[in-house]
Design a protein around this motif. Sequence first.
Motif, mmCIF file in Angstrom:
data_model
loop_
_atom_site.group_PDB
_atom_site.id
_atom_site.type_symbol
_atom_site.label_atom_id
_atom_site.label_comp_id
_atom_site.label_asym_id
_atom_site.label_seq_id
_atom_site.Cartn_x
_atom_site.Cartn_y
_atom_site.Cartn_z
ATOM 1 N N ILE A 1 -18.324 6.140 10.073
ATOM 2 C CA ILE A 1 -18.212 4.742 9.683
ATOM 3 C C ILE A 1 -17.325 4.056 10.715
ATOM 4 O O ILE A 1 -16.244 4.534 11.036
ATOM 5 C CB ILE A 1 -17.628 4.624 8.269
ATOM 6 C CG1 ILE A 1 -18.681 5.080 7.267
ATOM 7 C CG2 ILE A 1 -17.152 3.217 7.982
ATOM 8 C CD1 ILE A 1 -18.248 5.068 5.848
ATOM 9 N N THR B 1 -10.057 0.529 0.503
ATOM 10 C CA THR B 1 -10.810 1.415 1.398
ATOM 11 C C THR B 1 -12.077 1.957 0.742
ATOM 12 O O THR B 1 -13.157 1.954 1.332
ATOM 13 C CB THR B 1 -9.928 2.608 1.822
ATOM 14 O OG1 THR B 1 -8.676 2.096 2.216
ATOM 15 C CG2 THR B 1 -10.551 3.368 2.966
ATOM 16 N N ALA C 1 -14.694 -0.567 0.540
ATOM 17 C CA ALA C 1 -15.181 -0.890 1.874
ATOM 18 C C ALA C 1 -16.180 0.171 2.333
ATOM 19 O O ALA C 1 -17.248 -0.147 2.867
ATOM 20 C CB ALA C 1 -14.013 -0.975 2.850
ATOM 21 N N VAL C 2 -15.848 1.449 2.072
ATOM 22 C CA VAL C 2 -16.754 2.534 2.466
ATOM 23 C C VAL C 2 -18.076 2.395 1.721
ATOM 24 O O VAL C 2 -19.156 2.477 2.313
ATOM 25 C CB VAL C 2 -16.108 3.917 2.202
ATOM 26 C CG1 VAL C 2 -17.133 5.018 2.345
ATOM 27 C CG2 VAL C 2 -14.946 4.151 3.156
ATOM 28 N N ILE D 1 -20.151 -0.362 3.212
ATOM 29 C CA ILE D 1 -20.748 -0.017 4.508
ATOM 30 C C ILE D 1 -21.902 0.976 4.328
ATOM 31 O O ILE D 1 -22.950 0.840 4.945
ATOM 32 C CB ILE D 1 -19.669 0.527 5.480
ATOM 33 C CG1 ILE D 1 -18.674 -0.590 5.798
ATOM 34 C CG2 ILE D 1 -20.293 1.059 6.759
ATOM 35 C CD1 ILE D 1 -17.382 -0.145 6.425
ATOM 36 N N ASP E 1 -14.725 2.139 12.690
ATOM 37 C CA ASP E 1 -13.367 1.694 12.372
ATOM 38 C C ASP E 1 -13.306 0.170 12.321
ATOM 39 O O ASP E 1 -12.598 -0.404 11.508
ATOM 40 C CB ASP E 1 -12.390 2.205 13.438
ATOM 41 C CG ASP E 1 -12.168 3.706 13.294
ATOM 42 O OD1 ASP E 1 -12.381 4.219 12.184
ATOM 43 O OD2 ASP E 1 -11.799 4.341 14.302
ATOM 44 N N GLN F 1 -15.702 -1.955 11.471
ATOM 45 C CA GLN F 1 -16.270 -2.455 10.214
ATOM 46 C C GLN F 1 -15.302 -2.242 9.063
ATOM 47 O O GLN F 1 -15.095 -3.118 8.225
ATOM 48 C CB GLN F 1 -17.597 -1.741 9.911
ATOM 49 C CG GLN F 1 -18.713 -2.153 10.830
ATOM 50 C CD GLN F 1 -19.992 -1.358 10.579
ATOM 51 O OE1 GLN F 1 -20.084 -0.594 9.625
ATOM 52 N NE2 GLN F 1 -20.973 -1.538 11.432
ATOM 53 N N LEU F 2 -14.727 -1.051 9.050
ATOM 54 C CA LEU F 2 -13.800 -0.706 7.975
ATOM 55 C C LEU F 2 -12.589 -1.637 8.010
ATOM 56 O O LEU F 2 -12.162 -2.196 7.002
ATOM 57 C CB LEU F 2 -13.358 0.752 8.166
ATOM 58 C CG LEU F 2 -12.951 1.536 6.934
ATOM 59 C CD1 LEU F 2 -14.046 1.513 5.879
ATOM 60 C CD2 LEU F 2 -12.665 2.992 7.319
ATOM 61 N N CYS G 1 -13.450 -5.088 6.742
ATOM 62 C CA CYS G 1 -13.551 -5.164 5.282
ATOM 63 C C CYS G 1 -12.169 -5.113 4.636
ATOM 64 O O CYS G 1 -11.871 -5.859 3.708
ATOM 65 C CB CYS G 1 -14.402 -4.033 4.740
ATOM 66 S SG CYS G 1 -16.102 -4.136 5.244
ATOM 67 N N ILE G 2 -11.339 -4.207 5.141
ATOM 68 C CA ILE G 2 -10.008 -4.043 4.550
ATOM 69 C C ILE G 2 -9.168 -5.306 4.787
ATOM 70 O O ILE G 2 -8.458 -5.763 3.902
ATOM 71 C CB ILE G 2 -9.316 -2.780 5.116
ATOM 72 C CG1 ILE G 2 -10.080 -1.539 4.641
ATOM 73 C CG2 ILE G 2 -7.861 -2.685 4.663
ATOM 74 C CD1 ILE G 2 -9.692 -0.268 5.341
#
Lengths: 489, 442
Positions: free
Chosen positions: A434, A449, A452-453, A456, A436, A438-439, A442-443
């Motif tokens: 995933i 988290t 967010a995962v 995605i 970083d 994008q994560l 989102c965060i």
Amino acid sequence: MAAVKETVDQVRAIDVDQYKYGFETEIESELAPKGLDEDTIRFISAKKNEPEWMLDWRLDAYRRWLTMEEPSWARVSYPKIDFQDLYYYAAPKTTPAPKSLDEVDPELLRTYEKLGIPLKEQAVLAGVEGAKIAVDAVFDSVSVVTTFREELSKHGIIFCSISEAMREHPELVKKYLGTVVPVTDNYYATLNSAVFSDGSFVWIPEGVRCPMELSTYFRINEKKTGQFERTLIIAEKGSYVSYLEGCTAPQRDENQLHAAVVELVAMEDAEIKYSTVQNWYPGDKDGRGGIYNFVTKRGDCRGARSKISWTQVETGSAITWKYPSCILRGDDSKGEFYSIAVSNGHQQVDSGTKMIHLGKNTSSRIISKGISAGKSQNTYRGQVKVNRKADGARSFTNCDSLLIGHDCGAHTVPYLESANPRAKVEHEATTSKISDDQLFYCISRGLPTEEAVALIVNGFVRDVLQQLPMEFAVEAQKLIGVSLEGSVG
Amino acid sequence: MEILAPTERRRTRAETDLETAFSSFVETYSGDVVDRAGAFARFSTAGLPHRRVEAYHFTDLRSMLASAPVPAAPTSRSAGGADLFVGLGAARAVFVDGFFRADLSDLSGLGDGVAVTTIAAGLAANDPALAALGGRVSADPAVERDPLVALASAFYGDGLIVRVAAGAVAARPLEIRHLSSGASVSAFVRHAVVVGEGASIEVIESHESPDGVEIHAHTLTELTLAAGAKAVWLDRQREGDQAARFSTLAVDLGKRAAFDHSVVTLGAKLARTQIFARLGEAADLSTRGATLVKGRSHADATLVVTHAEPHAVSRELYKSAVDGEAVSVFQGRIVVEKKAQGTDGRMGAHAVLLSDRAEAKAKPELEIFADDVACAHGATVAEIDETLKFYLMSRGIPAAETDKLLIRAFLGEVTDAIGSEGAREAIEAEIDGWIDARGDRT
């Protein structure tokens, strides 16, 4: 983002190592004697009151099977299967052929209720149980009930168990059985040809658009049994059918074998859409138990402009060995394969497709999304082959893999073979974790988290989810969340 | 239906040829330090690989090799060949039928720190250093099991041992030419190149043989690059129309080592080029290939790139132009081991089919056990793009020229990147010659 929220809730709501279909139904069963020999096959055939030609067909398959070797090319490993330590036939001891739901063992009905499978037509019609779907419910080795048959028969559609089709429509079965997946196709298909016990049979007459979704729900219940079902779907000229398949099994620490064969035949201008949500018991977090899912699925686009579309959501099974394929024989025929394969825990998946382009201007499209988590191994294996005569063939493959965690593996093994310069074959694949970025994005927008995962991952598989019938898509999305449980955050 | 009981495997003619050859061959070499019997046993247990052996799925040697010519002996006969790289001022090692020819070679001027000896001299002196060559070819056990590697390990009689001392830079390129005397033989060469820490070398390898002679030419090369070492390698293959060429390059890249590799294949009835690369931490590998085949040629490029340590980068680009009834095969596998976090790997395989009966097969694989990676591969097979042709013709370029232009442009992505600058032009000219020889077909 309701769906995302739901996924997250689902993940939270369950403990580690939970499989909600893991219960066992207490029901008395009739079993064939353990082990496999010609007598077992005679027993199965006799149980099903099969015609003589069918028994001969099975025995021939069995004799061929004895000369074959178990395939070892797939990226899966498991202890050698003792084929003599299995029951090849298990059926609930109830009325042989229930005429209506009232005659079906209430324990069985409760099982399907618990699984969320609507078998009561009235309830479905009243809108209590959701969308209108005709169901063939297969319990261990036999079909328990098939719903909405009357309404379907008004359209001339045949939807019944394959055992019944053999008795009622032998000419159709004889004409098509084994024509897409020949008896000697591969080790497990040959075994299935010898011992298959039940499955669904669908025949859509010329020009008919099947008015509702057809589905089969497979349930393994009995211990130490193998399930060998056989499905045969024939769409005559200009017809259309959408078929769904679901599977679950109790939670046990032994491995059980499921070796099915599915054959699809699409004639001129016909279209078959086949969707699977495979959720066999995957084994526990230490890799104990789970189903060995060794399945041969193949569709034959026999007529011009025919179309076969496979969509699969694979979340269950300890081991999956499955390659739904299309033989694009008719000119201008189309094959599609959309797949989401999620593996977690100790699961091993080796799945993909084959697109064999024989006719002119045939086209195929493969979209595969693999997600590996935990200690699992997830392999996409696919073949696109363009025959010398397949002028103007087009094929496009996209397979993406996502890795979650340090102990899993994601593998891509495509085979591209083209013998026609006027064909165009394209393939692309990526593997990554995933992102970083994008994560982080989102965060930074305030998502935890875990959420967010989930967001995605849902985005990652979206292309495939869109191909599923609506009710299934919602279910599948939840299932993916559950399967990844323990791996996110 | 006749059911055959599993019996012992039937030997093919080529396998029997090799067995017979080996039994007389070992006598000549009896008492040397190399474990030839062990290597041959690795080959003969499974025999010639066939389509059910995954690594040889598209190149079935059991059915493609009807027989195997006798192993070559040292010869003093002259050998032809196009002297393509003469202007480069490279040091030169010439092999004829697999044996070093001092009279045709000039190994001077490579500079301090570069030592070149021959395997034959080592064998004659029973150099214990050679014993090591008999064993490990690569840390990858798959390499050891490979039947072509086993065959070359059993039969080799000569080759080069090149040592570049730490920090040394070879003063001029080293050209290794493999020629044929025109005799129908099986030639087996084995090279070992060790590049010390921070050292660098450029190698231009060339394989040639005349048309009409059945030759089996085997080369097994081990290249070890220590930390920070660099090598640029060009492999040009232009074997005759009845020749079979089997090349294996096993390369081990140390920490931050860099390897730039190009292979150009024009011709041979059957060519199999194998590259097994193992990448250390932050190593950098670029390998590219251009394959031009016609007639009934079959050219196979097989690649296994293993990222064993973190942060290594690999780039693979293989393109083929396939004419006549030829077949091009590409098998590429990027393996990312668990430790190899931060891997960046990208592989492309593209084929253009120039005739109705041409075929291309590709199997680009990813095998990934680490999660922090960015790996991708792409593959395409098609004919020359009609819209590009149309564009060129609309600009007044005759139809016959457009194909040439477009094939050249298609392969240009590979040839433009060839690391050996001096050799690039010669290769481009050779490719142009191949395209022109197709004639003005459209």
